[in-house]
Design an enzyme around this catalytic site. Sequence first.
Site, PDB file in Angstrom:
ATOM      1  N   GLY A  61      -6.621  -7.793   0.434  1.00  0.00           N
ATOM      2  CA  GLY A  61      -6.954  -8.339   1.339  1.00  0.00           C
ATOM      3  C   GLY A  61      -5.914  -9.819   1.758  1.00  0.00           C
ATOM      4  O   GLY A  61      -4.894 -10.192   1.378  1.00  0.00           O
ATOM      5  N   ARG A  70       0.489  -1.122  -0.348  1.00  0.00           N
ATOM      6  CA  ARG A  70      -0.062  -0.226  -0.192  1.00  0.00           C
ATOM      7  C   ARG A  70       0.842   0.974  -0.028  1.00  0.00           C
ATOM      8  O   ARG A  70       0.566   2.584  -0.047  1.00  0.00           O
ATOM      9  CB  ARG A  70      -0.845   0.048   1.220  1.00  0.00           C
ATOM     10  N   LYS A 105     -17.583 -15.530   5.471  1.00  0.00           N
ATOM     11  CA  LYS A 105     -19.189 -14.976   5.913  1.00  0.00           C
ATOM     12  C   LYS A 105     -19.695 -15.110   4.564  1.00  0.00           C
ATOM     13  O   LYS A 105     -19.327 -13.875   3.760  1.00  0.00           O
ATOM     14  CB  LYS A 105     -19.487 -13.700   6.778  1.00  0.00           C
ATOM     15  N   GLY A 116     -12.190  -3.965   1.363  1.00  0.00           N
ATOM     16  CA  GLY A 116     -13.547  -3.942   1.604  1.00  0.00           C
ATOM     17  C   GLY A 116     -14.152  -2.820   0.287  1.00  0.00           C
ATOM     18  O   GLY A 116     -15.101  -3.324  -0.251  1.00  0.00           O
TER      19      GLY A 116
HETATM   20  C1  3PG Z   1      -8.768  -2.089   4.862  1.00  0.00           C
HETATM   21  O1  3PG Z   1      -7.986  -2.407   5.754  1.00  0.00           O
HETATM   22  O2  3PG Z   1      -9.362  -2.177   4.133  1.00  0.00           O
HETATM   23  C2  3PG Z   1      -8.911  -0.102   4.529  1.00  0.00           C
HETATM   24  O3  3PG Z   1      -7.823   0.336   5.634  1.00  0.00           O
HETATM   25  C3  3PG Z   1     -10.234   0.483   5.359  1.00  0.00           C
HETATM   26  O4  3PG Z   1      -9.747   0.360   6.762  1.00  0.00           O
HETATM   27  P1  3PG Z   1     -11.110   0.294   7.261  1.00  0.00           P
HETATM   28  O5  3PG Z   1     -11.942  -0.866   7.314  1.00  0.00           O
HETATM   29  O6  3PG Z   1     -10.774   0.337   9.164  1.00  0.00           O
HETATM   30  O7  3PG Z   1     -12.507   1.164   7.122  1.00  0.00           O
END
Ligand code: 3PG
Length: 374
Positions: A331, A39, A176, A354
Amino acid sequence: MQFGVPELEDLPDVSGASVLVRVDFNVPIIDGRITDDLRITAALPTLNWLTERGAKVTAVTHLGRPKGVPDPRYSVETVRARLAELAPGVTLGENLRFDPGEEANDPEFVARLVAGHDMYVNDAFGASHRSHASIVGPPQTLPSAAGRLLAREVEVLLGVRNDPARPFVAITGGSKVSDKLGVIEALLGVADHLIIGGGMCFTFLAAQGNSIGSSLCEVDLIPTCAALLEEHGERLHLPVDIVGMGPGAKLFDPAAGGEVRNFGTSLPDGWMGVDIGPGTAAEFSDLIADCGTVLWNGPMGVFEDSRFEAGTRVVAEAVAQSRAFSVIGGGDSAAAAAQFGVAGDVDHISTGGGASLELIEQGDLPGLAALRVR
Ligand code: 3PG
Ligand code: MG
């Protein structure tokens, strides 16, 4: 300009200007060490573009979830040290989430954030699904643009969503169904095949009438899964065999003993499904090898435990080796690709978990919409 969002070239002359850049440097840190700096490196093209043109750059990020109060466990110091090596001259502000105004999108916090800056750039793709102050506030008052990373993520992910090379195979996993239901529905609207693995497959297997032992299951979603199977049966691909962990066995603790065995699609009482089986991994790989676009989000099993990594490893290798345009949606899957040494062979690894799911689901993000206001 892409999707109505201004890019760096659309900014006024940046030479001598003070530019506020929202980045997502929410990187994994274990024992004071950054274990994956993707990142940070992914934001360098934007930071360099600005500094090379004589801008004075202040980057700001969140780190973890410190709940609106300063908390030394979430200090950006480690990140700041890494950034100083990679982009000397760029200043990094303290964790945005040390102030409750960030998550509340408080106008006073926005005013303090933009004070002294002439322009704003959003390069925080991973946080652009959050309507937080630093994401949606600054474009209301400052000339603003998307950075290189944000623009590239949007180009790739919306490209896959809106106009994929076919056949398009999407792979979802993770624990999930409830987290992924929206994206599953969106993917079923565009993908030719949807592969389901990981903990979430057991709610689908239960919906088919299989006994799933003590595997993860969201009982309230069984009817939803049954309806999806009924409507999309042939395009939805579930495991045909499963690796199960027997009574007494413990995750991450092989010394605890207990049995590990392969099953078909039914597990006895007391057994927990922890990976897809070898037959399933081979079947999924065949689908992946033979497609035009592959999008992968979510591991096939508990790959962090080496006893249960095989399914995720085989899928990661298939994604990397496929001639398809290959995209990993952030992720855990990105971590798995790195762990198995195949990250370099994937066409695009998203820096957002997300955010990538929400972009595919909704076709837009609050952070993009905010940049369109001017
Ligand atoms: C992540 O790691 O998915 C982003 O940096 C967003 O973080 P957050 O889910 O704590 O908002
Ligand atoms: Mg490829």
